[in-house]
Design a protein around this motif. Sequence first.
Motif, PDB file in Angstrom:
ATOM      1  N   HIS A  86       0.816  -1.234   0.000  1.00 15.13           N
ATOM      2  CA  HIS A  86       0.000   0.000   0.000  1.00 15.13           C
ATOM      3  C   HIS A  86       0.843   1.275   0.000  1.00 15.13           C
ATOM      4  N   ASN A  87       1.875   1.243  -0.833  1.00 19.78           N
ATOM      5  CA  ASN A  87       2.721   2.428  -0.986  1.00 19.78           C
ATOM      6  C   ASN A  87       3.049   2.591  -2.467  1.00 19.78           C
ATOM      7  N   PHE A  88       2.502   3.641  -3.065  1.00 18.80           N
ATOM      8  CA  PHE A  88       2.599   3.835  -4.514  1.00 18.80           C
ATOM      9  C   PHE A  88       3.236   5.188  -4.803  1.00 18.80           C
ATOM     10  N   LYS A  89       4.190   5.189  -5.713  1.00 16.69           N
ATOM     11  CA  LYS A  89       4.855   6.425  -6.131  1.00 16.69           C
ATOM     12  C   LYS A  89       4.409   6.786  -7.540  1.00 16.69           C
ATOM     13  N   ASN A  90       4.883   6.032  -8.525  1.00 15.53           N
ATOM     14  CA  ASN A  90       4.440   6.217  -9.907  1.00 15.53           C
ATOM     15  C   ASN A  90       3.407   5.138 -10.218  1.00 15.53           C
ATOM     16  N   PHE A  91       2.283   5.537 -10.775  1.00 18.45           N
ATOM     17  CA  PHE A  91       1.197   4.578 -10.937  1.00 18.45           C
ATOM     18  C   PHE A  91       0.138   5.100 -11.898  1.00 18.45           C
ATOM     19  N   GLU A  92      -0.752   4.180 -12.284  1.00 20.06           N
ATOM     20  CA  GLU A  92      -2.047   4.521 -12.855  1.00 20.06           C
ATOM     21  C   GLU A  92      -3.098   3.950 -11.911  1.00 20.06           C
ATOM     22  N   PHE A  93      -4.109   4.721 -11.628  1.00 23.82           N
ATOM     23  CA  PHE A  93      -5.185   4.319 -10.715  1.00 23.82           C
ATOM     24  C   PHE A  93      -6.500   4.690 -11.381  1.00 23.82           C
ATOM     25  N   LYS A  94      -7.430   3.751 -11.399  1.00 30.05           N
ATOM     26  CA  LYS A  94      -8.703   4.061 -12.024  1.00 30.05           C
ATOM     27  C   LYS A  94      -9.836   3.331 -11.308  1.00 30.05           C
ATOM     28  N   ALA A  95     -11.039   3.872 -11.462  1.00 27.79           N
ATOM     29  CA  ALA A  95     -12.222   3.248 -10.887  1.00 27.79           C
ATOM     30  C   ALA A  95     -13.437   3.663 -11.688  1.00 27.79           C
ATOM     31  N   GLN A  96     -14.443   2.812 -11.630  1.00 23.45           N
ATOM     32  CA  GLN A  96     -15.761   3.177 -12.150  1.00 23.45           C
ATOM     33  C   GLN A  96     -16.494   3.882 -11.016  1.00 23.45           C
ATOM     34  N   VAL A  97     -17.104   5.021 -11.335  1.00 23.39           N
ATOM     35  CA  VAL A  97     -17.740   5.864 -10.321  1.00 23.39           C
ATOM     36  C   VAL A  97     -19.150   6.219 -10.774  1.00 23.39           C
ATOM     37  N   LYS A  98     -20.058   6.292  -9.800  1.00 25.37           N
ATOM     38  CA  LYS A  98     -21.400   6.790 -10.096  1.00 25.37           C
ATOM     39  C   LYS A  98     -21.819   7.739  -8.989  1.00 25.37           C
ATOM     40  N   THR A  99     -22.116   8.970  -9.368  1.00 25.23           N
ATOM     41  CA  THR A  99     -22.593   9.968  -8.406  1.00 25.23           C
ATOM     42  C   THR A  99     -24.117  10.018  -8.433  1.00 25.23           C
ATOM     43  N   THR A 100     -24.667  10.611  -7.396  1.00 22.21           N
ATOM     44  CA  THR A 100     -26.104  10.875  -7.337  1.00 22.21           C
ATOM     45  C   THR A 100     -26.293  12.384  -7.211  1.00 22.21           C
ATOM     46  N   PRO A 101     -27.492  12.891  -7.492  1.00 18.64           N
ATOM     47  CA  PRO A 101     -27.688  14.344  -7.476  1.00 18.64           C
ATOM     48  C   PRO A 101     -27.243  14.998  -6.165  1.00 18.64           C
ATOM     49  N   GLY A 102     -26.374  15.993  -6.302  1.00 18.85           N
ATOM     50  CA  GLY A 102     -25.900  16.764  -5.153  1.00 18.85           C
ATOM     51  C   GLY A 102     -24.800  16.107  -4.345  1.00 18.85           C
ATOM     52  N   TYR A 156      -2.737  14.425  -2.440  1.00 21.18           N
ATOM     53  CA  TYR A 156      -3.618  15.225  -3.285  1.00 21.18           C
ATOM     54  C   TYR A 156      -4.998  14.576  -3.371  1.00 21.18           C
ATOM     55  N   GLU A 157      -6.011  15.404  -3.594  1.00 23.00           N
ATOM     56  CA  GLU A 157      -7.367  14.900  -3.824  1.00 23.00           C
ATOM     57  C   GLU A 157      -7.781  15.151  -5.267  1.00 23.00           C
ATOM     58  N   VAL A 158      -8.375  14.146  -5.883  1.00 26.98           N
ATOM     59  CA  VAL A 158      -9.004  14.304  -7.192  1.00 26.98           C
ATOM     60  C   VAL A 158     -10.509  14.291  -6.963  1.00 26.98           C
ATOM     61  N   GLN A 159     -11.150  15.355  -7.350  1.00 25.17           N
ATOM     62  CA  GLN A 159     -12.557  15.587  -7.027  1.00 25.17           C
ATOM     63  C   GLN A 159     -13.509  14.640  -7.739  1.00 25.17           C
ATOM     64  N   VAL A 160     -14.577  14.263  -7.031  1.00 27.12           N
ATOM     65  CA  VAL A 160     -15.715  13.537  -7.594  1.00 27.12           C
ATOM     66  C   VAL A 160     -16.958  14.336  -7.215  1.00 27.12           C
ATOM     67  N   ASN A 161     -17.486  15.086  -8.156  1.00 24.01           N
ATOM     68  CA  ASN A 161     -18.611  15.982  -7.873  1.00 24.01           C
ATOM     69  C   ASN A 161     -19.160  16.502  -9.197  1.00 24.01           C
ATOM     70  N   ASN A 162     -20.358  16.075  -9.537  1.00 29.92           N
ATOM     71  CA  ASN A 162     -20.985  16.567 -10.765  1.00 29.92           C
ATOM     72  C   ASN A 162     -22.024  17.650 -10.517  1.00 29.92           C
ATOM     73  N   THR A 163     -22.767  17.556  -9.411  1.00 27.73           N
ATOM     74  CA  THR A 163     -23.850  18.537  -9.195  1.00 27.73           C
ATOM     75  C   THR A 163     -23.909  19.072  -7.771  1.00 27.73           C
ATOM     76  N   HIS A 164     -22.894  18.818  -6.966  1.00 25.99           N
ATOM     77  CA  HIS A 164     -22.815  19.430  -5.640  1.00 25.99           C
ATOM     78  C   HIS A 164     -22.566  20.929  -5.807  1.00 25.99           C
ATOM     79  N   THR A 165     -22.849  21.701  -4.760  1.00 29.40           N
ATOM     80  CA  THR A 165     -22.693  23.163  -4.855  1.00 29.40           C
ATOM     81  C   THR A 165     -21.234  23.599  -4.978  1.00 29.40           C
ATOM     82  N   ASP A 166     -20.289  22.757  -4.575  1.00 33.14           N
ATOM     83  CA  ASP A 166     -18.873  23.090  -4.755  1.00 33.14           C
ATOM     84  C   ASP A 166     -18.595  23.242  -6.255  1.00 33.14           C
ATOM     85  N   TRP A 167     -18.026  24.375  -6.658  1.00 34.85           N
ATOM     86  CA  TRP A 167     -17.809  24.637  -8.088  1.00 34.85           C
ATOM     87  C   TRP A 167     -16.676  23.800  -8.676  1.00 34.85           C
TER      88      TRP A 167
END
Length: 214
Positions: free
Chosen positions: A75-91, A112-123
């Motif tokens: 559980h220690n990653f430096k250089n990598f590719e990371f992917k997932a299937q994601v499904k959001t709900t309204p808001g 770092y954080e990579v955002q997951v947000n399609n319709t939340h109030t955060d721009w």
Amino acid sequence: MYKSIVYCAAFIVFLAFTSAKQGSPQKDWTSLFDGKTLNGWKASDNPATFKVENGTIVVEGPRAHLFYVGPVNNHNFKNFEFKAQVKTTPGSNSGMYFHTEYQDTGWPSKGYEVQVNNTHTDWRKTGSLYAVQDVKEIPAKDNEWFTQHITVQGKKVTIRVNDKVLVEYTEPDTLTRLQDKPGRWISSGTFALQGHDPKSKVYYKDIMVKVLPD
């Protein structure tokens, strides 16, 4: 003579097939989620925010973060590719952290954080490298599965949503923002999924990593 030619041709085809198979880009992908349990993951703050249903990780509840603590690459990653299937709900609002580490409570202070947000109030929308290089346009729809893909190679971060590049960021040698967030820099660490608030419901599945050479 004819049989020798046939055997040689067959052998060449076999070698070509074997070589192509070994060179397949899928060969080095490793799953971090077994689709049945949260084995290899550890939740902070409010563990009940995360559960497994129908082969997916369902994120719903008070603030919490689910850290990968399993055996893949220790559980220690430096250089990598990371992917997932994601499904959001309204808001809803969530995120994927990288180069982070487990902590009992609070927003992760490392990585770092990579955002997951399609319709939340955060721009800051899905695909943003949060508060570093942000995406303002919505790249995916609620209630539909999409792929979020993060690549880190050296100091470069590339973020794709449904194979479309949204962010290409290279961390500079000097970071003035480290005064405010001393743990936010390219280093190494694990991944985490974010439970943002009780009104946010997000689904994750097919969580995969490919370790890249240094």
